[in-house]
Design a protein around this motif. Structure first.
Motif, short mmCIF file in Angstrom:
data_model
loop_
_atom_site.label_atom_id
_atom_site.label_comp_id
_atom_site.label_asym_id
_atom_site.label_seq_id
_atom_site.Cartn_x
_atom_site.Cartn_y
_atom_site.Cartn_z
N PHE A 132 -4.21 5.00 3.17
CA PHE A 132 -3.12 4.19 3.75
C PHE A 132 -2.14 3.71 2.67
CE2 PHE A 132 -6.02 0.99 2.26
CZ PHE A 132 -5.19 -0.05 1.87
N LEU A 133 -2.61 3.61 1.44
CA LEU A 133 -1.76 3.09 0.36
C LEU A 133 -0.46 3.86 0.23
CD1 LEU A 133 -4.36 2.26 -2.40
CD2 LEU A 133 -2.68 0.68 -1.42
N ASP A 134 -0.56 5.16 0.53
CA ASP A 134 0.63 5.99 0.37
C ASP A 134 1.77 5.52 1.26
OD1 ASP A 134 1.89 8.15 -0.88
OD2 ASP A 134 1.58 9.40 0.91
N ARG A 135 1.41 4.89 2.40
CA ARG A 135 2.46 4.42 3.31
C ARG A 135 3.22 3.23 2.73
NH1 ARG A 135 -1.56 5.10 7.34
NH2 ARG A 135 -1.64 2.87 7.79
N PHE A 136 2.61 2.56 1.74
CA PHE A 136 3.28 1.40 1.14
C PHE A 136 3.94 1.75 -0.20
CE2 PHE A 136 0.11 -0.25 4.00
CZ PHE A 136 0.80 -1.24 4.67
N PHE A 179 -4.47 8.80 -8.38
CA PHE A 179 -4.91 7.53 -8.92
C PHE A 179 -4.36 6.34 -8.14
CE2 PHE A 179 -4.83 3.98 -11.88
CZ PHE A 179 -6.07 4.06 -12.48
N LYS A 180 -3.10 6.38 -7.81
CA LYS A 180 -2.45 5.18 -7.28
C LYS A 180 -2.28 5.21 -5.76
CE LYS A 180 1.89 2.67 -8.15
NZ LYS A 180 3.13 2.81 -8.94
N TYR A 181 -1.69 6.30 -5.27
CA TYR A 181 -1.38 6.35 -3.84
C TYR A 181 -2.48 7.02 -3.01
CZ TYR A 181 3.37 5.32 -5.48
OH TYR A 181 4.47 4.75 -6.08
N HIS A 182 -3.52 7.47 -3.68
CA HIS A 182 -4.61 8.15 -2.98
C HIS A 182 -4.08 9.31 -2.15
CE1 HIS A 182 -8.11 5.43 -3.85
NE2 HIS A 182 -7.09 4.75 -4.32
#
Lengths: 961, 417, 88
Positions: free
Chosen positions: A112-116, A52-55
């Motif tokens: 890419f969200l997971d990197r943040f 849901f959040k970090y894809h």
């Protein structure tokens, strides 16, 4: 991971029936009996969705309702977003799409969200996005959130069935405990309903070893189901008990795969046996969410039921005995297996095919889009294409808790188990913490014994017995790496630590702050590890931390099944007139008024409606109008105290009314507010007819009954609602009497015999008719009431005879104009929830009445005596102007502020007067006739002059003309 | 001093593993006495504490919560914020709340995610349109934003509505308030708790009131599960349980407790961009930022203190929802819950001194307490600090039931009771 | 779905019933009743958490009756027809 379908085996699949469906655009091959998940696994599809959040890339974790990762949007005849791939049967031609992934699960552009992740921990959104304004950020965040997509072109295939059902015993779950309980209950002559969410009964017996009464488990399952069917008991596969509600009503969601919507069952059993099993937990280690890491039990299920081997080089990691059978089975199927057990001793034996590493814990998984290996806490690196984990078992106690059952902590099981018994509910099997089949059967026997006096034959486990031996392995504070607890909502150990750091230590705060357990799986695999971690961080025990409240539904249930057939005309159905057919033949345009479908006007559809209405209202004044007033209330009050009763119910004194006469009056609520108005008819000494507003009939009837039973007593009066028994046809206008005289109604229409506000009795074609000289138009009017089923010939006769008089049939809209011309009110339109009778000009009873009546004391409060009350008035507009808009307000300015001084309640163009007429409630209006005030509507100002409510024939001459 | 929340602090903490954050609110032991005690750690109680400290400089105050803060109706509602009320008294009250909400995230340094997506209250007949016009005009005269929507306007903001002529709830138009919307309910409680705690107010969880300390006919404090605590003035904001505390204080209230249910679907990608209320269907609905369709309806008609959902009302509400939005028939119900609300005969709150002197009431919000939190807090704080009403709170005093000056917002609160 | 026992019809679904108010809330008659007493009758309620004694009407048969039940557990304790003082 290189998962594959084995060449043989698979109890659930039918290799003679291959099927194909698509997933993210690619073709997937499977067999009938596959779930979407088993087919994806067989095709070695590792990444099936995004979190849901970090894809994060996610693979299949489980094999049932607990699945947090593998959600797909399914189109076709069961189109629904967020479908669990693990519980949805694969079907030929089905189109499945991964959720929350663009363009697909494997190549999601939001990955890419997971990197943040370090900058967006749990609840980060409360700490930022405030400047310049949340609204700047929100659209982007909204677009990123959500999982599946709603298909805007979707239409329902039909109404969902809803079935009410009763039985002696409802058994939830057809695993060993449920089957045993059902069998024992049936043997004790109880009627049994057995439900299970799978297609095939058996539960864990479908993939775990077992022998019962000397027979293989699968044979015993079939025998038991056959015996239940033969005994007339109901067995429902594909059916999930999702909620226990008040007084032991239990809701079932029965799924269908033939195009029908799911069925809602409302079952009211005498007793409930919950045999809902247990759900396997993950183990906490870094990157434990990688695709290729599965529940060990799920992998065994895929192997035995679907002949799918989850990998070639498999690491099995466990803290309990249940994974040993899994390790042996996957090794037997050809995988290279390393079994990592966190325990040092007391474990079951292993075969030579399994390499055992004792006393070690996985520290981290390696890999990117799929798992490539495991690093142990001693640094040892194991290569693997698949990791099967068992962190222990969480009993499925959701329904027990919904029924207000209290939980007890079991150290031996490292889980909550049902505590003190709840009336009428027994829990058996793994849901009650049982492990071995012997214990399961003992529990089932106990459950049935607690429900029934009779004791049925016991069951024996004759094969190998499962053991537990769990050594708890909860997530630990300060652990290295990112350890997932809630997979779908991306809650990690660090998030729980953050919550604790910020004082969100209550388990309910933990849930809301981190969203742990709030995903579509409702925390089936994550709740217990999450609160155990919170216990560890805060130095409390797990039971001290407690659990969150379990709420229905256990699994998501289609909204359509709750609605059932309630849609369109079947939703809050309108009431219909006995003469509807005749009106339709006359070209009536119908509208709903207060729950009744009534002719608004005759002819003149669309833009011509206003002209048709004006024409009806004008012609009604010229000669004679016919109107169907059948909806008018006709509630009879009969009995020795009837006169006293109506005196109490009405604001106006009614006991002085002479038999055969009528009187207009108000009924008030106890707070003094005008509740209804209408004409009361006195038929004889002890018999009245309350004629109330069409939309108020049920409420007035209920009110009369209440006072009758509460104050007067059952022997004093009798109330009978005759509204729908009689049709009422109104003849109104200067030629009303002449028209009536052409009919043989067998009564005198002479002014002396039937004056205004009197009734007469006659007959028409052999049926009694009651004729009341009451008028809502201001013209001479006759209301003819006749048996509803005999009304049509009379109506036809009136229409036919009316031709000679140029009679006009009018709808409700024209009637509204006629009554507004006369200043006659409609309760709820020309009054509101504060209007008292003296606001409408009816001061007499308030000033003079000496006897008690409903609402009396409230007429003398401070508020009721204020000088600036809103009072009923007429409103005239300057010559040549259009009618005032209804809902416009009179305004005034005081202290530099704009204030309302009342509002327009009814407003029409009067075709007879050739000018608009309006009614309103205006501050001190009764004493301000002649004064001109400002009227505001949607920002525009006009003026109007306050006048008497009655704009037409104020002397009332036409009543007698 | 606790660390301020901002993108920068979040970034810095990100580099440091998010380990530098302090408790959002302190959990101290209760003191034996305070200047003021607020019973009830929901939105209203916590807001009262905050405004007491900020507006009146009274920080020797405590909030007593029997469970965990925000666990009552603050965490059990459908998060709608609006001020589309009819009577000027209500407009003053809810208008104050609405304005405070608009600045609340910055005021509290806590993002409560006020999402002003607008709200349309649908009209399904000519007469409903007339009453809609009456409402819009009243609001405009009182200085509140409102528009009368045509069917075309409704189609623009809610294109997936069932506009079919066969639909049971045809659209004749609607009452639109553009400033209305939703806010993140838990964040409102937590934000107020954090801000109040920073100003020195004690927030005491797991502390249930067992009795009032009454001396000389006045309330002087409370007996709690954590001992006796005395105070000059005591306020209560315990929606759903107001009658229970009133009973302990020796008086009755014009309140019945009812369960109000709500439910959410599974999260889906954006499909509904505004809040839609249909009085005819008895349903209001919005989509949360997380993607869930948030569904509310009418009360369960049986007086109750059980915070649990039930099937009959759920079925009624969902069938109404699907008649409005047939495409939602493909969605699944994910979670169902209930809150216990105070239902007052005129559906307006009760704010003022109770029959027991020194004890002040904030109750009776019915189904609409969440949207009023900032105003309820401001007004109860004012009462606790001054002992007197201001112009906004005065009309809502308990004495209106004897004077007969009720403020009946049955139409304003949308769902018929 | 709760089951309520109508004294005349037996156990029926909650949807057939309508809540009527506190049992024993006697109406004070007269235009001179002290306003507090009248407001008390009109508006003030015990609203007990726990055992409640209430007036209900079974809408299917139209009869009012007294029901005792627990407002927390929803357990029904008793139901009986209205008192006999007005009965024929």
């Amino acid at each position: 991971m290189t998962a594959s379908r084995l060449a043989s085996g698979g109890s659930a699949i039918d290799r003679s029936r291959p099927i194909r469906f698509s997933f993210d655009g690619a073709t997937v091959q499977g067999f009938a009996g596959d779930t979407i998940a088993s087919a994806l696994l067989a095709n070695d599809v590792a990444v099936v969705g995004r979190s849901f959040k970090y894809h994060r890339p996610r693979g299949i974790w489980g094999a049932g309702v607990e699945e947090p990762n593998a959600l797909v949007d399914v189109s076709g005849n069961r189109a629904t977003p967020n479908t669990r791939a693990t519980t949805e049967p694969a079907r030929e031609g089905l189109v499945a799409k991964s959720v929350n992934a663009t363009p697909n699960a494997l190549a999601d552009r939001n990955a890419f969200l997971d990197r943040f992740a370090r900058f967006i921990p749990a609840a980060f959104y409360y700490k930022t996005f405030m400047w310049p304004d949340w609204h700047i950020f929100e659209p982007r965040i909204r677009a990123m959130a959500g999982l599946g997509k709603v298909d805007a072109g979707w239409t329902a295939s039909g109404p969902a069935d809803q079935i009410n059902h009763h039985c002696d015993v409802l058994v939830v779950g057809a695993g060993p405990a449920g089957l045993a309980a059902a069998r024992l209950a049936a043997g004790a002559s109880l009627s049994v309903t057995l439900v299970d969410d799978q297609q095939t009964p058996g539960g864990s017996l479908g993939h775990r070893a077992g022998e019962i009464d000397g027979r293989p488990a699968s044979v015993w399952v079939e025998e038991t189901i056959a015996a239940l069917a033969a005994g007339g008991h109901l067995v429902l596969p594909w059916t999930t008990a999702f909620g226990i509600y008040d007084h032991s009503l239990i809701g079932l969601n029965q799924r269908h795969f033939d195009g029908r919507p799911d069925t809602l069952w409302r079952v009211r059993p005498r007793r409930i046996v919950l045999a809902t099993g247990a759900i396997e937990r993950p183990l906490p280690f870094a990157s434990n969410d990688l695709p290729g890491i599965l529940s060990a039990d799920a992998a065994l299920s895929y192997l035995r039921r679907h002949a799918v081997l989850a990998g070639r080089r498999i690491v099995v990691a466990t803290n309990n005995d249940s994974a040993y059978e899994v390790a042996e089975a996957v090794a037997e199927a050809g995988a290279e297996v390393t079994l990592v057990d966190i325990r040092r001793d007391g474990m079951p034996a292993t075969s030579s095919k399994v390499r055992l590493i004792k006393g070690r814990t996985p520290a981290a998984a390696r890999g990117k889009l799929r798992v490539e290996g495991v690093t142990l806490d001693d640094g040892a690196r194991l290569d693997a294409d698949c990791v099967l984990v068992s962190g222990g078992w969480t009993p499925t106690i959701h329904l027990f808790c919904q029924a207000r059952g209290k939980l007890a902590w079991s150290e031996a099981r490292a889980a909550f188990v049902p505590g003190d018994a709840v009336d009428g509910i027994a829990v058996a099997g793994a849901a009650a913490g049982a492990v071995s089949l012997s214990d399961v059967f003992a529990g089932a026997e106990q459950a049935v014994a607690s429900l029934s006096e009779t004791k049925a034959a016991a069951l024996r486990s004759t094969g190998p017995e499962a053991t537990d031996g769990i050594e708890a392995a909860w997530p630990r504070p300060g652990s290295k790496g990112r350890i997932w607890i809630d997979y779908q909502n991306d809650v990690t150990v660090k998030d729980v630590e953050l919550a604790a750091r910020e004082n969100f230590v209550s388990v309910e705060h933990l849930k809301r702050y981190t969203t742990l357990g709030m995903a579509t799986d409702q925390g089936k695999t994550s709740n217990l590890p999450g609160l155990a971690l919170m216990a560890g961080i805060t130095g409390r025990t797990v039971p001290e931390v407690g659990t969150t409240t379990y709420r229905p539904p256990f699994t998501p249930v289609p909204l359509s099944s709750f609605a059932g057939a309630r849609a369109g005309a079947l939703m809050a159905p309108v009431r219909r007139l006995p003469l509807e057919r005749a009106h339709r033949q006359s070209g009536a345009v119908f509208q709903e008024y207060g729950g009744w479908l009534r002719p608004a006007h005759y002819g003149g559809a669309g833009a011509d409606a206003d002209r048709a209405i004006a024409d009806e209202a004008r012609r009604a004044r010229q000669s004679v109008a016919l109107f169907d007033g059948s909806t008018l209330g006709k509630i009879e009050v009969i009995g020795p105290k009837a006169a006293e009763f109506v005196d109490f119910l009405y604001y106006n004194t009614m006991s002085t009314l002479k038999p055969g006469r009528c009187r207009y009056g108000f009924m008030l609520s106890e707070n003094g507010v005008v509740f209804d108005d209408g004409v009361l008819v006195r038929l004889d000494e002890h018999r009245f007819v309350v004629s109330c507003s069409s939309s108020h009939v049920a409420a007035v009837h209920a009110r009369l009954e209440e006072w009758r039973q509460d104050r007067f007593g059952r022997g004093a009066v009798y109330i009978h609602n005759a509204t729908s028994e009689m049709a009422t046809l109104t003849v109104s206008g200067p030629n009303a009497r002449k028209l009536l005289e052409t009919l043989d109604l067998d009564l005198s229409l002479d002014e002396a015999d039937l004056p205004h506000m009197a009734i007469g009795h006659g007959s028409y074609a052999g049926d009694e008719v009651r004729i009341a000289r009451v008028s809502f138009t201001g013209d001479r009017s006759y209301e003819i009431s006749i048996r509803a089923d005999r009304a049509e010939p009379l109506w036809a006769h009136l229409r036919g005879a009316g031709k000679a008089f140029d009679a006009v049939v009018i709808g409700l809209e024209a009637l509204m104009i006629l009554r507004a011309e006369k200043g006659f009110i409609v309760i709820g339109k020309d009054t509101d929830g504060t209007t008292l009778p003296h606001d409408l000009g009816s001061e007499g009873p308030r000033a003079k009445r000496q006897t008690e009546f409903v609402g009396r004391r409230s007429l003398y409060t401070e508020e009721a005596s204020r000088g600036d009350r809103l009072q009923l008035v007429g409103l005239a507009v300057p010559q040549g102007e259009a009618p005032l808009p209804t809902g416009a307000h009179g305004i005034k300015r005081s202290d530099g502020r704009l204030r309302s001084q009342g509002f327009v309640t009814s407003s029409y163009e009067s075709p007879t007067l050739g000018r608009p007429v309006a009614l309103g409630l205006i501050e001190r209006g009764a004493s301000r006739h002649g004064e001109t005030i400002e009227i505001q509507h949607l920002g525009k100002l006009r003026s109007a002059t306050i006048a008497a409510p009655c704009a037409f024939d104020p002397a009332g001459d036409r009543l007698h003309a | 001093m606790t660390r301020s929340y901002s993108a920068l602090s979040l970034f810095k903490e990100g580099l440091a593993g998010q380990t530098g954050w302090q408790p959002a609110w302190r959990s101290p032991e209760p003191k034996p006495s305070y200047d003021a005690i607020i019973i009830g750690g929901g939105g209203h109680g916590l807001a009262t504490a905050y405004y007491l400290a900020r507006n009146h400089n009274i920080s020797r105050a405590a909030v007593m919560e029997k469970g965990w803060i925000g666990g009552g109706n603050t965490g059990r509602n459908t998060t709608v914020v609006r001020s589309n009320y009819y009577y000027p008294e209500s407009v003053e009250l809810y208008g104050l709340a609405h304005r405070l909400y608009e600045g609340l995230s910055k005021d509290l340094n806590y993002n409560i995610m006020l999402s002003q997506r607008g709200m349309v209250s649908l009209c399904h007949s000519t007469i409903e349109m007339e009453i809609g016009a009456r409402t819009v005009n009243a609001m405009q005269i009182s200085g509140i934003d409102a528009e009368l929507f045509s069917p075309g306007d409704v189609r623009r903001v809610a294109p997936i509505y069932n506009f079919s002529p066969d639909g049971r709830f045809p659209v004749f138009g609607g009452v639109w308030q553009g400033r209305a919307g939703t806010a993140r309910h838990d964040a409102v409680a937590w934000g107020y708790a954090r801000a109040a705690s920073r100003l020195g107010v004690d927030i005491i969880q797991n502390c249930e009131i067992s009795d009032f300390i009454i001396e000389g006919g006045r309330c002087r404090g409370v007996q709690t599960t954590r001992g006796a605590i005395r105070a000059e003035r005591i306020g209560m904001a315990v929606a759903g349980h107001s009658s229970v505390l009133a009973g302990k204080a020796g008086f009755r209230l014009p309140i019945n407790s009812y369960a109000l249910q709500a439910c959410v679907s599974e999260p889906v990608k954006p499909i509904l961009d505004t809040v839609v209320l249909s009085p005819g269907a008895g349903v209001y609905v919005s989509q949360s930022d997380k993607g869930e369709i948030v569904i509310g309806g009418g009360l369960d008609r049986i007086p109750s203190y059980a915070q649990r959902g039930n099937l009959p009302t759920l079925e009624t509400v969902i069938s109404g929802l699907l008649e409005m939005f047939p495409v939602f028939g493909q969605l699944k119900l994910m979670r169902q819950w209930a809150g216990i609300v105070d239902v007052v005969p005129d559906s307006s709150p009760i704010i003022g001194e109770s029959p027991l002197p020194n004890l002040f009431l904030n109750c009776g919000w019915g189904t609409g307490g969440f949207k009023a939190i900032p105003a309820g807090g401001t007004l109860l704080a004012n009462l606790l600090a001054t002992g007197k009403h201001n112009d906004i709170s005065r009309p809502f005093d308990l004495d209106r039931f004897a004077s007969g000056r009720l403020i009946d917002e049955a139409a304003g609160s949308g769902i018929a009771h | 779905m709760q089951l309520f026992p109508c004294p005349f019809c037996g156990p029926r679904d909650e949807t057939e019933f309508h809540y009527g108010g506190d049992a024993g809330n006697v109406r004070p008659d007269g235009a001179e009743v002290p306003i507090d007493r009248w407001a008390g009758y009109l508006y003030l309620r015990g609203n007990p958490k726990g055992t409640a004694r209430e007036i209900w009407v079974h809408m299917s048969c139209g009869e009012f009756f007294v029901m005792e039940r627990d407002t927390v557990t929803h357990k029904v304790l008793s139901s009986s027809a209205l008192g006999g003082e007005h009965a024929p």
